[in-house]
Write a protein that holds these residues in place. Structure first.
Motif, short mmCIF file in Angstrom:
data_model
loop_
_atom_site.label_atom_id
_atom_site.label_comp_id
_atom_site.label_asym_id
_atom_site.label_seq_id
_atom_site.Cartn_x
_atom_site.Cartn_y
_atom_site.Cartn_z
N GLY A 1 0.80 -0.98 0.05
CA GLY A 1 0.21 0.03 0.29
C GLY A 1 0.94 1.19 0.29
N GLY A 2 0.21 2.77 -0.34
CA GLY A 2 1.37 3.34 -1.06
C GLY A 2 0.32 4.38 -0.83
N THR A 3 0.59 6.23 -0.65
CA THR A 3 -0.21 7.10 -1.04
C THR A 3 0.23 8.47 -1.84
OG1 THR A 3 -0.18 7.15 1.47
CG2 THR A 3 -0.85 9.40 0.56
N LEU A 4 -1.18 8.28 -2.61
CA LEU A 4 -0.56 8.93 -4.20
C LEU A 4 -2.02 10.17 -4.55
CD1 LEU A 4 1.45 9.15 -6.65
CD2 LEU A 4 -0.26 7.38 -7.54
N GLU A 5 -1.00 11.16 -4.10
CA GLU A 5 -2.06 12.81 -4.66
C GLU A 5 -3.26 12.78 -3.84
OE1 GLU A 5 -2.80 12.19 -8.90
OE2 GLU A 5 -0.67 12.42 -9.68
N GLY A 6 -3.04 12.36 -2.92
CA GLY A 6 -3.90 12.67 -1.56
C GLY A 6 -4.63 11.47 -1.48
N TRP A 7 -4.46 9.98 -2.18
CA TRP A 7 -5.23 9.43 -1.86
C TRP A 7 -4.48 7.66 -1.38
CZ3 TRP A 7 -10.42 8.57 -3.55
CH2 TRP A 7 -10.91 9.49 -4.48
N ASP A 8 -4.66 6.97 -0.99
CA ASP A 8 -4.73 6.25 -0.47
C ASP A 8 -4.79 4.83 -1.46
OD1 ASP A 8 -2.64 6.62 1.80
OD2 ASP A 8 -5.19 5.93 2.95
N ALA A 9 -3.58 3.70 -2.25
CA ALA A 9 -3.55 3.39 -3.34
C ALA A 9 -3.52 1.58 -2.61
CB ALA A 9 -2.43 3.16 -3.74
N PRO A 10 -4.71 0.88 -1.63
CA PRO A 10 -4.90 -0.17 -0.64
C PRO A 10 -3.52 -1.13 -0.91
CG PRO A 10 -6.66 0.46 -1.86
CD PRO A 10 -6.21 1.00 -3.27
N ALA A 11 -3.56 -1.81 -0.32
CA ALA A 11 -2.66 -2.91 -0.17
C ALA A 11 -2.73 -3.79 -1.59
CB ALA A 11 -2.26 -3.71 0.73
N LEU A 12 -2.29 -4.31 -2.43
CA LEU A 12 -2.43 -5.79 -3.05
C LEU A 12 -2.44 -7.09 -2.50
CD1 LEU A 12 -0.99 -4.22 -6.75
CD2 LEU A 12 -3.00 -3.95 -5.30
N THR A 13 -1.36 -7.52 -1.02
CA THR A 13 -1.66 -8.35 -0.55
C THR A 13 -2.70 -8.73 0.55
OG1 THR A 13 -0.33 -7.06 0.81
CG2 THR A 13 1.01 -8.27 -0.39
N LYS A 14 -3.40 -8.02 0.68
CA LYS A 14 -4.50 -7.67 1.22
C LYS A 14 -6.06 -8.49 0.73
CE LYS A 14 -2.27 -5.60 5.54
NZ LYS A 14 -2.36 -4.92 6.66
N LEU A 15 -6.07 -8.36 -0.51
CA LEU A 15 -7.50 -8.63 -0.99
C LEU A 15 -8.06 -9.55 -0.49
CD1 LEU A 15 -6.36 -7.85 -5.09
CD2 LEU A 15 -6.89 -6.67 -3.32
N SER A 16 -8.12 -10.07 -0.55
CA SER A 16 -8.40 -11.83 0.38
C SER A 16 -8.84 -11.32 1.71
CB SER A 16 -7.80 -12.77 0.65
OG SER A 16 -6.60 -12.88 1.09
N GLN A 17 -8.87 -10.52 2.44
CA GLN A 17 -9.05 -9.74 4.00
C GLN A 17 -10.43 -9.17 3.86
OE1 GLN A 17 -5.98 -8.99 6.65
NE2 GLN A 17 -4.78 -10.37 5.20
N ALA A 18 -11.01 -8.74 2.36
CA ALA A 18 -12.00 -7.94 2.26
C ALA A 18 -13.11 -8.37 3.00
CB ALA A 18 -12.17 -7.44 0.76
N PRO A 19 -14.21 -7.78 3.16
CA PRO A 19 -15.20 -8.32 4.06
C PRO A 19 -15.75 -9.21 2.86
CG PRO A 19 -15.46 -5.79 4.14
CD PRO A 19 -14.00 -6.81 3.54
N THR A 20 -15.90 -8.84 1.69
CA THR A 20 -16.13 -10.46 0.63
C THR A 20 -14.87 -10.85 0.21
OG1 THR A 20 -18.36 -9.72 0.62
CG2 THR A 20 -17.28 -11.01 -1.29
N PRO A 21 -14.09 -11.49 0.02
CA PRO A 21 -13.01 -11.47 0.19
C PRO A 21 -12.85 -11.26 -1.80
CG PRO A 21 -13.16 -12.64 1.60
CD PRO A 21 -14.04 -12.99 1.01
N TRP A 22 -12.39 -10.72 -2.62
CA TRP A 22 -12.10 -11.11 -3.47
C TRP A 22 -11.93 -12.23 -4.75
CZ3 TRP A 22 -11.73 -6.12 -7.05
CH2 TRP A 22 -11.69 -5.25 -6.31
N THR A 23 -12.26 -11.67 -5.85
CA THR A 23 -12.39 -13.27 -6.89
C THR A 23 -11.42 -12.54 -7.69
OG1 THR A 23 -14.36 -12.91 -8.11
CG2 THR A 23 -13.90 -14.51 -6.37
N GLN A 24 -10.81 -13.72 -8.78
CA GLN A 24 -9.94 -12.68 -9.39
C GLN A 24 -10.43 -12.75 -11.26
OE1 GLN A 24 -6.96 -15.36 -10.93
NE2 GLN A 24 -7.20 -14.98 -13.37
N ALA A 25 -12.04 -13.21 -10.86
CA ALA A 25 -12.78 -12.32 -11.64
C ALA A 25 -13.24 -11.25 -11.39
CB ALA A 25 -14.40 -12.94 -11.75
#
Length: 452
Positions: free
Chosen positions: A245-269
């Motif tokens: 995760g990082g910060t760019l132009e005033g926004w947070d770029a979320p961690a790409l390593t935590k997509l499976s930890q979302a309230p509904t885990p991300w799928t590839q589709a």
């Protein structure tokens, strides 16, 4: 703190030596290359330009494509993207392929001056010679535009370009990336990063080819880590926290390593859909700097975006998720009485947000749009993106397959934005209001990238 950064920068620049501070000039072309280059090569280059989001960074708000002038705000000041159309005077029309390759591989302009690493050559250096040649053919096929970028505004002495030589000594690893082992779930590896997964003899080898292609694109031309990895005090990616995760132009770029930890885990589709359309049915819509990236990726081939998603999904960490989801029966949210401290936020939400974001609203019941309880911004540790979304909104793009949200920057005060954000988080997540989110915190976020 700034004094320490300046001291370190000066020391590194001195250590690099003048021999690496200015590189040799590569002779200019007398005329730009023919715009009638091989059509197949130009098409391959267009594919790479879409994956690399070249038009996003090198086009100003009201400028012509690739003509530069867009500012990138950094902790050290503003850097303006240059003109990369084949204009002979203000663009790269007099650049040979060798000069173009050196810029992408080494971060050196045709005339020998060092480029700032806001231009992501630490990632472009990993591209193959063939891909660099294809991208060059595409750029030289664009219409030339005469446009000069504004001068950069950087703090002294970081505006002294030779100091970049020291930065390169520490952080630039030149040349194409070497292959690595594919995850154990698919042990077969493809030697050619641009191999055709359709020729793979079995599922394991097909995955391996797709994973290798995704790794090559993510770490190379797509330069995902440039936004999604935290930076150190000299503006280099932290090697011990890739994609964290990082910060760019005033926004947070979320961690790409935590997509499976979302309230509904991300799928590839879902990730593929998000990258190509700016929307995922169980997560929400892209906003801020990610919005134009998805518009660019919409022009890239589906197989490339699918490969990117394959690699990103392989980065997930197994850490258990923090409970952030809404109650099992979403309808119950409508019946919750807000705490007295959140009453103002509740009033603002009902007045300005409920028509779209209440559970019974047409936007929530049609088009498979997710509840705010699923949104990354609402569930994030930091309130930055939720506040930025309320301040900036999502611009309307006419008939594009897009999503719109009005800006409330001129509608609500800083205190009202804080109340609204805190109520939204308390209502749609299990985590409660953000600690420390008040009018002063919103004012700081608003100031970072204030919209007119």
């Amino acid at each position: 703190m700034k004094g320490k950064i300046v001291f370190v920068a000066v020391t590194l620049g001195a250590a690099a030596g003048l021999s690496r501070a200015w590189e040799p000039v590569i002779s200019p072309l007398s005329a730009p290359p023919s715009r009638s280059a091989d059509a197949t090569q130009i098409e391959r280059g267009a594919r790479l330009a879409a994956l690399g989001d070249c038009i996003v960074c090198h086009t100003s708000a009201h400028g012509k494509p690739y003509a530069g002038g867009r500012p990138l705000e950094t902790p050290f000041g503003a850097i303006y993207a240059t003109n990369i159309t084949p204009d002979m005077q203000t663009g790269i029309g007099d650049w040979s392929l060798d000069a173009f390759r050196r810029a992408l591989r080494d971060g050196v302009s045709r005339d020998g001056h060092l480029l700032y690493p806001a231009f992501p050559y630490p990632h472009f250096t990993r591209m193959t010679d063939g891909d660099i040649a294809d991208l060059y053919a595409f750029m030289m096929s664009r219409a030339p535009v005469q446009a000069t970028a504004p001068p950069n505004h950087l703090v002294f002495p970081l505006n002294f370009r030779p100091l970049v030589a020291g930065w390169n000594m520490l952080y630039l690893k030149r040349g194409p990336e070497q292959g690595v082992a594919v995850p154990a779930s698919a042990p077969s590896a493809a030697s050619d990063p641009r191999a055709d997964a359709g020729n793979a003899p079995n599922a394991a080898s097909a995955y391996a080819v797709q994973w290798q292609l995704g790794r090559y694109l993510v770490n190379g031309v797509a330069h995902c880590a440039a936004c999604h990895t935290p930076l150190n005090k000299l503006g280099a990616e932290k090697r011990d926290a890739p994609f964290a995760g990082g910060t760019l132009e005033g926004w947070d770029a979320p961690a790409l390593t935590k997509l499976s930890q979302a309230p509904t885990p991300w799928t590839q589709a879902q990730l593929v859909s998000y990258l190509r359309t700016g929307f995922a049915s169980q997560h929400g819509a892209a906003a801020g700097p990610m919005r134009p990236v998805t518009q660019s990726l919409a022009q890239a081939p589906l197989e490339d975006v699918d490969a990117i998603a394959t690699y990103v999904m392989s980065l997930q960490t197994p850490t258990a998720a923090t409970p952030t989801a809404a109650p099992a029966r979403p309808a119950d949210l409508e019946q919750l009485a807000p705490p007295a401290a959140l009453a103002t936020g509740a009033t603002l939400f009902n007045a300005a947000c409920a028509s779209c974001h209440s559970i019974a609203a047409p936007m929530s019941t049609q088009g498979d749009r997710p509840s705010l309880a699923q949104g990354t911004a609402v569930n994030a540790d930091s309130p930055r993106n939720a506040v930025r979304m309320m301040l900036d909104g999502i611009d309307w793009h006419g008939s594009d397959a897009a999503h719109f949200m009005p800006s409330f920057a001129q509608t609500f005060t800083d205190a009202q934005i804080a109340d609204l954000a805190n109520y939204t988080r308390a209502r749609f997540s299990a985590r409660g209001p953000w600690p420390g989110l008040d009018a002063a915190a919103v004012a700081r976020i608003r100031k970072e990238t204030a919209k007119p």
